[in-house]
Design an enzyme around this catalytic site. Structure first.
Site, short mmCIF file in Angstrom:
data_model
loop_
_atom_site.label_atom_id
_atom_site.label_comp_id
_atom_site.label_asym_id
_atom_site.label_seq_id
_atom_site.Cartn_x
_atom_site.Cartn_y
_atom_site.Cartn_z
N PHE A 70 -17.59 42.46 -33.13
CA PHE A 70 -17.69 42.56 -34.52
C PHE A 70 -18.19 43.92 -34.64
O PHE A 70 -19.33 44.40 -34.38
CB PHE A 70 -18.66 41.51 -35.13
CG PHE A 70 -18.17 40.18 -35.35
CD1 PHE A 70 -17.13 40.01 -36.37
CD2 PHE A 70 -18.43 39.30 -34.46
CE1 PHE A 70 -16.77 38.60 -36.58
CE2 PHE A 70 -17.87 37.94 -34.48
CZ PHE A 70 -17.04 37.60 -35.83
N HIS A 71 -17.46 44.70 -35.26
CA HIS A 71 -18.02 45.88 -35.98
C HIS A 71 -17.32 46.68 -37.25
O HIS A 71 -17.77 47.82 -37.69
CB HIS A 71 -17.60 47.06 -34.86
CG HIS A 71 -16.11 47.56 -34.81
ND1 HIS A 71 -15.29 46.91 -34.20
CD2 HIS A 71 -15.40 48.63 -35.39
CE1 HIS A 71 -14.10 47.51 -34.40
NE2 HIS A 71 -14.16 48.66 -35.20
N ARG A 72 -16.40 45.84 -37.94
CA ARG A 72 -16.01 46.36 -39.28
C ARG A 72 -16.93 46.53 -40.18
O ARG A 72 -17.91 45.51 -40.40
CB ARG A 72 -15.07 45.24 -39.80
CG ARG A 72 -13.69 45.21 -39.13
CD ARG A 72 -12.68 45.91 -39.46
NE ARG A 72 -11.81 46.17 -38.45
CZ ARG A 72 -11.39 47.30 -38.07
NH1 ARG A 72 -11.76 48.51 -38.59
NH2 ARG A 72 -10.71 47.49 -36.78
#
Ligand code: UD1
Length: 387
Positions: A221-223
């Site tokens: 997850f990095h958005r």
């Protein structure tokens, strides 16, 4: 550095996903008789783990130039790349600039080149999420509105470009460079012996004894939409807690996400989750070996939707939209909401995960096709200049 008798092609690589796309192009251009490749690294990603490791593992030649822009706000980062790259273009006078993907480096270098009258080509053109709150969507729209040549990964991208008024003769559907890298490296990738050092627990875990083929999930997850908002990130942390009661989760964590977990005071919450294994972001070989052997992938990434489609691993993408719809229409990808994660994982654990097929031209031959097209374009451009 430059052979003035050859067609000078600058290739831009800035962020981690760019390196995976640039690698097969640099290999296909090695010792090319008429094209001189010049690799410019913008320095958007600069860590050993986000950059150098990928260059080493994927055997990408050392960049000819590194602009070393580093991290900053979107405007500052984009401006620094533009300032630095303008000087490079003025000095080298390239015949063409090739950009890949949808990151700030992509749009910044396209703007610079096109204002200097240099031909530009965009690989991964035409992808659209139709969501302008995503920084990448702005980068895609701007890049495609001023590029001269368009290399696409799927038919939907061609249609988007045609709808936006791009002439069909400028669009070349070539397949997928990320899959070139995957096809080439898969035979050499092996999870056996993999040991992961955890960052949320004082231990390491070992392949075979602590996790084994088909018995774990991989998460990324990095958005900004998922990890830059405290409430959203906390909801995700609670969901990881729930699902890790059923299946171990391996989480190679992006620096942005780790920073936010700390900034929002969620570290303790995360550390408490027994079956959640946080590791620093991994190299390409290690990451792909985990994905290939995972039961599923839970992500908000762009490129991983494509890699899981090729590997036919069920992929749950926690986003309201995707610029890569072919991974849903044909592949093993599903778009879901946070509140659906639990049920979707249950389905997968009951052997009802989504499976699919490989999209057209995702076959390891994309870099060769791009180089052939550039040869044709170069011939035409050189011919026009001579006449
Ligand atoms: C960028 C891309 C995104 C891509 C992602 C892959 C844009 C707008 N976004 O997002 O499309 O999916 O790369 O990773 O171009 N950081 C480090 N070390 C690094 C690089 C970054 O610690 O080598 C930290 C920085 O402190 C920065 C944060 O991570 O604040 C975010 O980095 P940035 O490059 O701005 O965006 P990404 O989230 O990586």
């Amino acid at each position: 550095m430059c052979d003035n008798t050859k067609f000078k092609l600058i290739l831009i690589a800035g962020a981690r996903p760019n390196f995976i796309k640039i690698a097969p192009l640099m290999h296909a251009l090695k010792d090319h008789p008429t094209i001189q490749p010049i690799l410019v690294h913008t320095g958007q990603h600069y860590d050993e783990k986000m950059s150098d490791l990928f260059f080493r593992q994927l055997n990408i030649p050392h960049p000819d130039i590194n602009l070393e822009v580093g991290s900053a706000s979107h405007a500052v980062q984009t401006a620094r790349i533009m300032e630095g790259f303008e000087q490079v273009c003025l000095k080298i006078k390239p015949d063409m600039v090739l950009v890949v993907g949808d990151v700030n480096s992509t749009v910044a270098c396209t703007l610079v080149a096109s204002k200097l009258g240099i031909k530009t080509a965009h690989y991964e053109a035409g992808l659209r999420s139709i969501d302008r709150s995503m920084p990448e969507e702005i980068n895609r729209l701007v890049t495609d509105s001023i590029s001269d040549y368009f290399f696409t990964t799927s038919a939907d991208a061609d249609e988007n470009l045609l709808k936006e008024g791009v002439h069909a003769s400028k669009i070349h559907m070539v397949g997928n460079l990320m899959i070139d890298t995957l096809v080439k490296n898969l035979p050499h990738i092996n999870s056996a012996g993999l040991t992961l050092n955890l960052i949320n627990k004082p231990l390491s875990i070992k392949w075979g004894s602590d996790f084994a083929k088909g018995k774990f999930g991989v998460m990324t997850f990095h958005r900004p939409s998922n990890v830059d908002d405290k409430h959203q990130l906390l909801t995700l942390v609670k969901t990881w807690n729930e699902i890790s009661a059923h299946v171990p989760l391996l989480f190679p964590i992006h620096p942005r996400t780790y920073k936010n977990i700390q900034t929002f005071g969620l570290q303790e919450e995360v550390d408490k989750i027994e079956n959640l294994y946080l590791v620093e972001s991994l190299g390409y070989f290690e990451f792909i070996s985990l994905v290939r052997d995972a039961q599923f992938v839970l992500t908000d990434s762009g490129g991983i939707q494509e890699e899981t489609t090729y590997l036919n691993i069920p992929c749950l993408t926690v986003r309201p939209n995707t610029e890569r719809p072919v991974t849903i229409w044909e592949g093993s990808n599903k778009l879901i909401r946070i509140e659906d994660i639990h049920n979707e994982i249950k389905l997968i654990l009951n052997d009802q995960g989504k499976k699919g097929k490989t999209p057209k031209f995702w076959d390891g031959q994309t870099a060769t096709k791009i180089v052939q097209q550039i040869e044709k374009i170069a011939n035409k451009l050189m011919h026009t200049i001579q006449n």
